[in-house]
Design a protein around this motif. Structure first.
Motif, short mmCIF file in Angstrom:
data_model
loop_
_atom_site.label_atom_id
_atom_site.label_comp_id
_atom_site.label_asym_id
_atom_site.label_seq_id
_atom_site.Cartn_x
_atom_site.Cartn_y
_atom_site.Cartn_z
N LEU A 307 -38.04 17.23 20.35
CA LEU A 307 -37.82 16.63 21.67
C LEU A 307 -37.36 17.72 22.64
O LEU A 307 -36.55 18.58 22.28
N ILE A 308 -37.90 17.64 23.85
CA ILE A 308 -37.52 18.59 24.89
C ILE A 308 -36.94 17.81 26.05
O ILE A 308 -37.55 16.87 26.55
N ALA A 309 -35.72 18.18 26.45
CA ALA A 309 -35.07 17.54 27.59
C ALA A 309 -35.12 18.51 28.75
O ALA A 309 -34.54 19.59 28.69
N ALA A 310 -35.89 18.16 29.78
CA ALA A 310 -36.06 19.05 30.92
C ALA A 310 -35.37 18.45 32.14
O ALA A 310 -35.41 17.24 32.34
N CYS A 311 -34.74 19.31 32.91
CA CYS A 311 -34.01 18.82 34.08
C CYS A 311 -34.42 19.59 35.32
O CYS A 311 -34.38 20.83 35.34
N VAL A 312 -34.89 18.84 36.33
CA VAL A 312 -35.16 19.44 37.64
C VAL A 312 -34.34 18.67 38.69
O VAL A 312 -33.83 17.58 38.40
N ARG A 313 -34.26 19.24 39.89
CA ARG A 313 -33.55 18.52 40.93
C ARG A 313 -34.29 17.21 41.20
O ARG A 313 -35.51 17.13 41.09
N GLY A 314 -33.52 16.20 41.59
CA GLY A 314 -34.06 14.84 41.66
C GLY A 314 -35.26 14.67 42.56
O GLY A 314 -36.08 13.77 42.35
N ASP A 315 -35.41 15.51 43.58
CA ASP A 315 -36.54 15.35 44.50
C ASP A 315 -37.78 16.09 44.02
O ASP A 315 -38.79 16.10 44.71
N MET A 316 -37.72 16.71 42.84
CA MET A 316 -38.85 17.52 42.38
C MET A 316 -39.45 16.94 41.11
O MET A 316 -38.88 16.07 40.47
N GLU A 317 -40.62 17.49 40.75
CA GLU A 317 -41.30 17.07 39.53
C GLU A 317 -41.34 18.26 38.57
O GLU A 317 -41.17 19.41 38.95
N ILE A 318 -41.64 17.93 37.31
CA ILE A 318 -41.74 18.97 36.28
C ILE A 318 -43.12 19.63 36.35
O ILE A 318 -44.13 18.96 36.48
N ASN A 319 -43.15 20.95 36.24
CA ASN A 319 -44.39 21.67 36.02
C ASN A 319 -44.56 21.81 34.51
O ASN A 319 -43.92 22.64 33.87
N GLU A 320 -45.42 20.97 33.96
CA GLU A 320 -45.50 20.89 32.49
C GLU A 320 -45.96 22.20 31.86
O GLU A 320 -45.54 22.55 30.77
N LEU A 321 -46.86 22.90 32.57
CA LEU A 321 -47.35 24.16 32.02
C LEU A 321 -46.20 25.16 31.90
O LEU A 321 -46.03 25.81 30.86
N GLN A 322 -45.41 25.27 32.97
CA GLN A 322 -44.31 26.23 32.93
C GLN A 322 -43.25 25.81 31.91
O GLN A 322 -42.63 26.64 31.26
N LEU A 323 -43.05 24.50 31.78
CA LEU A 323 -42.11 24.01 30.78
C LEU A 323 -42.60 24.38 29.37
O LEU A 323 -41.84 24.83 28.53
N ARG A 324 -43.92 24.20 29.18
CA ARG A 324 -44.48 24.53 27.87
C ARG A 324 -44.28 26.00 27.55
O ARG A 324 -43.90 26.37 26.45
N TYR A 325 -44.52 26.86 28.55
CA TYR A 325 -44.30 28.29 28.33
C TYR A 325 -42.82 28.57 28.07
O TYR A 325 -42.47 29.40 27.23
N ALA A 326 -41.94 27.89 28.79
CA ALA A 326 -40.51 28.16 28.67
C ALA A 326 -40.03 27.87 27.25
O ALA A 326 -39.20 28.60 26.70
N VAL A 327 -40.56 26.79 26.65
CA VAL A 327 -40.11 26.44 25.30
C VAL A 327 -41.04 26.99 24.22
O VAL A 327 -40.83 26.76 23.04
N LYS A 328 -42.11 27.68 24.67
CA LYS A 328 -43.09 28.29 23.75
C LYS A 328 -43.73 27.25 22.84
O LYS A 328 -43.92 27.47 21.65
N ALA A 329 -44.06 26.11 23.42
CA ALA A 329 -44.73 25.06 22.66
C ALA A 329 -46.24 25.20 22.81
O ALA A 329 -46.72 25.76 23.79
N GLN A 330 -46.98 24.70 21.82
CA GLN A 330 -48.44 24.72 21.93
C GLN A 330 -48.94 23.60 22.83
O GLN A 330 -49.96 23.72 23.49
#
Length: 607
Positions: A307-330
């Motif tokens: 499980l990955i818990a990602a937090c961005v400021r409330g007015d923004m959305e997650i960039n899934e690609l960058q999140l994937r790179y950040a956690v080094k997930a496939q």
RNA sequence: CGGGGCGUAGCUCAGCCCGGUAGAGCGCUGCGUUUGGGACGCAGAAGUCGUCGGUUCAAAUCCGGCCGCCCCGACCA
């Protein structure tokens, strides 16, 4: 050469009475965008199955013209044309590893002996295999080879006419260099060539930074035709020239004005399970909140999903690609409620405080540590914290830029608002480096006798997709008005009336034009004028010449641009010459755009 | 893969709700008239209603499975 061309031209059937491919008054409902509607209606393409098209003679001529432009521009940067197979043995894809990395998108089959085969999605593996047999010494480098060849990708969802198909022809070129400086030089040459290609097709292409994705490597650009029919989102700024695929777009992170740190306080927030609700409830802007989003990360066969818990400021959305790179997930997918609960988190009121670090990987956007006194979840139903500060009240395993750029986000160069637009990826360029030469063992011997992997680049342009973009750009209510460089024929010759004289003069002009090498489509059908003009408008040839008793009585033939009101009467004996002049002028007008194109050297400094 | 829609003549579609002889426009064929912006008359050809099964005396129509196509999302050099 000229004579040979003339003879070929003469032998080609250009009479509409015998032409293969009908125009349609109404387009089949399945076609959607203007380009696919028009290309179907005008008799260019027919769908065989989802994402599989036949290209009728009109489309085929246009595609050949696009290919010729690609050929000339590739040759101009020292490309050597060749051709590689569409069907590959699985072994080469196993060597590169992509046999295992790519899923259902790869077309796989077996031959009669049960040997695994791959339908080419692209040709890195084959080029690299060729390198092994052809390249031995640094003296043989640099090289650039290219071909125009069919690719097959079993897209989960083909759509948009020719924009996203499963089988398509691509111009793909490959550069081979001894080192990264050489690669950079060839990469820049492609960058400039792609802008020239766009100009010659009549398309404005915008180069954007992009994600190398499954290609591997680091630096990559996509060449985009900006249009609402595009499937990619781009962040651009005309002033600074910043242009990036939204996947990799960055923007300035401006924290809200700093207060003094407030004490952390737990507050009762019954039913306030969304950011909007809780912000309103607490009387703060969403910019003063932290939003938690949960994903399940796939880390390959070796490691269990986590499980990955990602937090961005409330007015923004997650960039899934960058999140994937950040956690080094496939791969990432949204987490199910049960999976979130299993890790001890409460959806709607989740918090980075008191996370079970053994069960969850936590990531915060780099704006979060700069933001003070946030409203965040308290990890208990109907409770939030206010006055939460990163470092003091909560921390994360990873701090990374994982927020998605948005329309109006501050340009990373000058801070002014970015614009998010849609675009069609017409071409792309990738610095592969040694991704393939390394894994497949394609090396050369350098000046000092040391064996080194070849440094590679890969560069694609979708030929059919380019045609679709041109059709999209140059469509109106009546059909297409194609650029002279792409139109299947330069001029349509319409004969009106069945009088012997009109027929005779039209036939004579047709033969004179053919002999002169003019690409002319001759409407010799015995149908009403309305049909002929409507079809001429639809098919999209840029110039039109009409022979009728009326035009003859006025002294010749009528000539002008498609649908133009400014028609001139040209004496028959001057017609060929005048038409040729006009074609030349049309090309010159188009090629004026080559003078003022973006180049690698003139591109803005990127971040 | 999730959500939605559609499948009847070459094309666009009606008929289906409420079961009982399969329709229209365009296109096509022949003859005649017509010829500067998708002409007109007459005559004609053309559909196992996606497919398999079920219900029924009877299915394009009701029910179920499958296949195909389109759109939104997921996915994606």
């Amino acid at each position: 050469m000229r004579r040979i061309l003339t003879v070929l031209n003469y032998l080609t059937n250009m009479r509409l009475s015998k032409f293969f491919g009908q125009t349609l008054r109404e387009a089949p409902t399945e076609s959607d965008s203007a380009s696919s509607q028009m290309l179907v209606r005008a008799g260019y393409i027919r769908q065989l199955a989802a994402g599989l098209y036949s290209y009728l003679p009109l489309a085929h001529r246009s595609l050949r013209k696009i290919e010729q432009i690609l050929r000339e521009e590739m040759d101009a940067i020292n490309g050597q044309e060749m051709c590689m197979p569409v069907v590959h043995p699985a072994e080469v894809w196993q060597e590169s590893g992509r046999w295992y990395e790519i899923g259902d998108e790869m077309g796989r089959l077996q031959d009669r002996r049960g040997r695994d085969l791959v339908l080419a999605m692209t040709h890195e593996e084959v080029v690299t295999t060729l390198c092994k047999s052809e390249i031995r010494s640094y003296r043989q480098l640099p090289q650039m080879v290219y071909h125009m060849q069919t690719k097959f990708r079993d897209e989960p969802r083909a759509r948009g006419g020719l924009i996203r198909v499963r089988e398509f022809v691509m111009k793909d070129s490959y550069t081979l260099d001894a080192n990264f400086d050489g690669l950079q030089t060839q990469y820049e040459a492609h960058y400039d060539a792609y802008h020239r290609i766009g100009a010659r097709l009549g398309l404005k292409l915008v180069a954007v930074q992009s994600d190398p994705g499954m290609m591997g490597g680091k630096i990559a650009h996509e060449f985009m035709y900006i249009s609402p029919i595009g499937e990619d989102s781009l962040a651009i700024c005309e002033e600074t020239g910043y242009a990036s695929n939204l996947d990799v777009a960055t923007f300035r992170k401006n924290p809200e004005p700093a207060d003094t740190p407030a004490p952390l306080k737990r507050v009762h927030t019954p039913g306030q399970s969304t950011i909007d609700k809780v912000a309103t409830f607490c009387g703060v802007s969403t910019r003063r909140t932290g939003k938690m989003v949960f994903f399940m990360g796939d880390f390959g066969a070796e490691a269990p999903p986590k499980l990955i818990a990602a937090c961005v400021r409330g007015d923004m959305e997650i960039n899934e690609l960058q999140l994937r790179y950040a956690v080094k997930a496939q791969a990432l997918r949204p987490a199910e409620a049960e999976e979130i609960a299993a890790a001890g988190c409460v959806p709607g009121y989740a918090s980075l405080r008191d996370l079970d670090r053994t069960k969850v990987i936590s990531v915060v956007d780099d704006l979060i540590p700069k933001s003070m006194n946030l409203v965040v979840g308290a990890n208990e139903h109907d409770w939030h914290f206010i006055g939460a500060n990163y470092g003091r009240d909560f921390t994360a395993d990873i701090v990374a830029p994982i927020a998605l750029a948005y329309n109006g986000a501050p340009d990373p160069i000058d801070g002014k608002p970015l614009r998010v637009v849609r675009g069609v990826e017409v071409g792309n360029i990738f610095q592969l480096g040694t991704r393939y030469s390394g894994s497949m063992g394609a090396s050369y011997t350098d000046e000092t006798g040391v064996e080194r992997p070849i440094v590679m680049g890969s560069y694609g342009i979708g030929v059919g997709r380019a045609l679709a973009c041109v059709a999209e750009e140059y469509s109106d209510d009546y059909g297409m008005d194609l650029p002279i460089s792409v139109a299947p024929y330069h001029v349509v010759l319409v004969s009106l009336g069945r009088s012997g004289e009109v027929k005779e003069k039209a036939e004579a002009l047709y033969h004179a034009l053919l002999t002169a090498g003019v690409e002319v489509l001759y409407d010799d059908r015995e149908v009403s004028p309305g049909i002929k003009f409507a079809d001429a408008d639809l098919r999209g040839m840029p110039l039109r010449c009409t022979v009728s008793s009326r035009s003859l009585s006025r002294g010749g033939v009528e000539f002008g641009r498609r649908r133009s009101k400014n028609l001139v009467i040209i004496p028959l004996e001057d017609a060929v010459e005048r038409i040729q002049e006009n074609i030349t002028d049309s090309f010159e007008a188009l090629h004026k755009r080559l003078k003022d194109l973006p180049t690698w050297a003139s591109r803005p400094a990127t971040i």
